[in-house]
Design a protein around this motif. Structure first.
Motif, short mmCIF file in Angstrom:
data_model
loop_
_atom_site.label_atom_id
_atom_site.label_comp_id
_atom_site.label_asym_id
_atom_site.label_seq_id
_atom_site.Cartn_x
_atom_site.Cartn_y
_atom_site.Cartn_z
N THR A 14 0.81 -1.22 0.00
CA THR A 14 0.00 0.00 0.00
C THR A 14 0.84 1.27 0.00
O THR A 14 0.29 2.37 -0.06
CB THR A 14 -0.92 0.03 1.23
OG1 THR A 14 -0.11 0.07 2.42
CG2 THR A 14 -1.82 -1.18 1.28
N GLY A 15 2.17 1.15 0.10
CA GLY A 15 3.04 2.32 0.08
C GLY A 15 3.67 2.65 1.42
O GLY A 15 4.61 3.43 1.48
N THR A 16 3.18 2.05 2.51
CA THR A 16 3.73 2.36 3.83
C THR A 16 5.18 1.89 3.94
O THR A 16 6.05 2.62 4.43
CB THR A 16 2.89 1.71 4.94
OG1 THR A 16 1.53 2.12 4.79
CG2 THR A 16 3.39 2.13 6.30
N ALA A 17 5.46 0.66 3.50
CA ALA A 17 6.83 0.15 3.58
C ALA A 17 7.77 0.96 2.68
O ALA A 17 8.92 1.21 3.04
CB ALA A 17 6.87 -1.33 3.18
N GLU A 18 7.28 1.39 1.54
CA GLU A 18 8.10 2.22 0.66
C GLU A 18 8.41 3.56 1.33
O GLU A 18 9.53 4.07 1.24
CB GLU A 18 7.39 2.45 -0.67
CG GLU A 18 8.21 3.27 -1.66
CD GLU A 18 7.55 3.41 -3.02
OE1 GLU A 18 8.13 4.10 -3.88
OE2 GLU A 18 6.48 2.82 -3.23
N ASP A 19 7.43 4.13 2.02
CA ASP A 19 7.64 5.39 2.72
C ASP A 19 8.70 5.24 3.82
O ASP A 19 9.57 6.09 3.99
CB ASP A 19 6.32 5.87 3.33
CG ASP A 19 6.44 7.23 3.98
OD1 ASP A 19 6.56 8.23 3.24
OD2 ASP A 19 6.44 7.30 5.22
N VAL A 20 8.64 4.12 4.55
CA VAL A 20 9.64 3.87 5.60
C VAL A 20 11.02 3.68 4.97
O VAL A 20 12.04 4.16 5.49
CB VAL A 20 9.24 2.65 6.45
CG1 VAL A 20 10.36 2.27 7.42
CG2 VAL A 20 7.97 2.93 7.22
N ALA A 21 11.07 2.97 3.83
CA ALA A 21 12.34 2.77 3.14
C ALA A 21 12.94 4.10 2.68
O ALA A 21 14.14 4.34 2.80
CB ALA A 21 12.15 1.84 1.95
#
Length: 595
Positions: A14-21
């Motif tokens: 959903t994009g949350t892990a990408e945002d954390v990365a």
């Protein structure tokens, strides 16, 4: 920069892990560490043996599944033939993102951590288990874990002694610069291709599907607006089976785009080209070159999303206004997380609304920082509610329009569902960018296997596709448990189900929760027909499926099943749990739920 090249790999649904990365990448650059941030499936995994330091950021999708953009990596890393010393030169850390209301909480991160250790990798820290259910969200676990991570990384790989870390209040250089084109503004938007001429539609090249109909299927007096939407996919190359999902790119509303441009002082007609400022960065493939500001804001920047803490960190560093800057800095501090939660997450305040609340800061945001500040719009996934065997060249979805009130004056609206509901094909041609991918439900190939499906509310959508498909194949042992509030308000496809009942192709069991003093739900109907359910599962080798809201219904249905196994199968509670686990392991018990 240090000679160390840190690699951050993410698997994000959903994009949350990408945002954390991306946050990890920013924090690395502040510490003068070179850093690449890539999706796991965008990285050549065979090169992993040459990486000295890798941080993995992984979400857990569905019922313990890896996200779509790490599935190829997942298959590779679990190959049995990989030598157990393959990663002996690699230091690593794993950060997981999950939801503790699910049984397989952070399953992907835990399993990956164990596998990397098996292959000889050295863990810098225990796996981090971010939890959406925590009052402060995943950051409650991530913040202290990251502090420990950087201490360990800099102990092993200290940066250049002549260079200090870049302070948090100083903005990092933007990833892109916007080179504005002089002369006449963009007069025509570049068109997205209808499809990839060399293959089926995909995320990078979706099919622009004509919308044929957009029908409300709940009563006008019902509180929930639910739409049955049909698309024409003939000639697209799209194929799907029951259980698959369609992904749709939504757009921001014209009024929000205009308001955003006004608050930031942008000309919506201005054209620009993007120029990457880092060697490992490429321009987003979804943005045309050249691009208009209107196209960027309406189709790419997710201005209707709730901002994460990284948004406030960058906005604070760009603010020239003392009072606004102090408030933004408070929201980025550890002590200010409760205040940030009350201001932003709890009432679901959007990025656009935050920018309106900080007008002096917003007016000063350089356009070059727009892509660093605001995340991209993510595609939304919907269960396909039709079968190509019944409706050739057509694709239908059942969409609950998301709209609810918080303490803010304006109602909260789901970006995609409200955008779709606003489209009226009767007023002129409408095309919606979409593509299809496999879903979490697969139905039995054996023609004699009965299927029991539990789909309250819009959870019935994938089962409508399955029933259409199975009936077209001559498979008539279909049992559907459907639940809604009232028969005359939100009973989707009632006439279709009744006709299939008459033909002997379906056993329909309904639960109308608000039509009697005592509420009746699907789990109650399951228990009432426990003997039938046990016979179909245990004596006939049937398959059991569950789809719908993840809040409490899946646990209630599972509890009902356990009760059936004990009452009608004569099993103890321990034996019933083992029986259920066996059904899950053999894919005879499958679920697809959403928050």
């Amino acid at each position: 920069m240090s000679s160390l090249r840190l690699l951050v790999l993410f698997g994000s649904q959903t994009g949350t892990a990408e945002d954390v990365a991306e946050r990890l990448g920013r924090e690395a650059r502040r510490r003068r560490l070179g850093c690449r941030v890539l999706a796991l499936d965008a990285y050549p995994v065979v090169n992993l043996i040459n990486e000295p330091l890798v941080i993995f950021v992984c979400a857990t999708a569905g019922q313990g599944d890896p996200p779509d953009n790490m599935k190829s990596f997942w298959r590779f890393i679990f190959r049995k033939k990989l030598p157990l010393t393959a990663l002996c030169q690699m230091d690593f850390a794993v950060l997981g993102l999950g939801d503790s209301s699910y049984t397989k909480f952070n399953f992907v991160a835990k399993k990956l951590h164990r596998r990397l250790l098996q292959l000889g990798g050295r863990a810098l820290l225990p796996v981090c288990l971010g939890d959406d259910q925590h009052e402060l969200g995943p950051d409650a676990a991530i913040d202290p874990w990251l502090q420990d991570l950087w201490e360990e990384v800099l102990r092993l790989h200290p940066g250049p002694p002549s260079l200090d870390a870049i302070p948090p209040g100083v903005p990092l250089p933007p990833k892109f610069t916007l080179k504005f084109l002089q002369g006449s503004p963009c007069t025509a938007e570049p068109c997205m291709p209808m499809k990839d001429p060399q293959g089926t539609p995909s995320e990078l090249l979706p099919f622009l599907a004509p919308m044929l109909s957009n029908q409300r299927v709940t009563a006008p007096s019902h509180f929930q607006d639910v739409r049955l939407i049909e698309f024409d996919i003939s000639g697209s190359g799209i194929s799907f089976a029951a259980g698959d999902v369609v992904l749709i790119w939504p757009e921001n509303t014209a009024s929000h785009v205009q308001q955003f441009c006004q608050v930031l002082g942008l000309d919506p007609d201005q054209c620009f080209t993007l120029q990457p400022q880092e060697p490992d960065t490429s321009c987003p493939k979804r943005l045309p070159q050249p691009c208009s500001m209107w196209h960027l804001v309406s189709r790419y920047l997710d201005i209707a999303s709730v901002p994460r803490r990284s948004f406030f960190e960058l906005l604070a560093s760009l603010s020239p206004h003392t009072v606004e800057r102090e408030k933004l800095l408070e929201f980025t501090s550890a002590q200010g997380q409760e205040a940030l939660h009350d201001y932003c997450s709890r009432p679901r305040r959007t990025i656009l609304e935050v920018l309106c609340d900080f007008p002096h800061t917003s007016r000063a945001v350089p356009p070059d920082y727009l892509l660093d500040l605001i995340p991209p719009i993510r595609p939304r996934a919907f269960s396909i509610a039709s079968s190509l065997l019944a409706l050739p060249g057509r694709l239908q979805v059942l969409v609950a329009v998301v709209q609810y009130q918080t303490r803010l004056r304006e109602p909260r609206r789901g970006l995609c569902s409200c955008w779709l509901a606003s489209l009226d094909p009767g007023q002129g041609p409408i095309r919606v960018p979409l593509w299809v991918r496999p879903g979490g439900l697969t139905f039995p190939e054996a023609p004699d296997r009965p299927v029991v499906m539990v789909g309250p509310g819009t959870g019935v959508a994938p089962f409508r596709a399955a029933i259409q498909e199975r009936v077209a194949q001559g498979r008539t042992e279909n049992v559907l448990f459907f639940g809604c509030r009232q028969q005359d308000k939100d009973f989707y496809w009632e006439a279709e189900w009744r006709e299939l009942e008459r033909q002997g192709c379906l056993v329909l069991v309904t639960a109308f929760s608000r039509e009697q003093e005592q509420k009746v739900y699907v789990q109650h109907r399951l228990k009432e027909l426990g003997a039938l359910v046990w016979e179909l599962l245990d004596c006939r080798g049937g398959h059991f499926y569950l789809a719908g809201n993840a809040k409490s219904m899946p646990a209630d249905v599972t509890e009902a099943l356990m009760s059936i196994f004990q009452e009608h199968g004569g099993l103890s509670s321990t034996e019933a749990a083992s029986y259920l686990a066996k059904l899950q392991h053999t894919l005879r018990f499958q679920t697809e739920t959403w928050a």
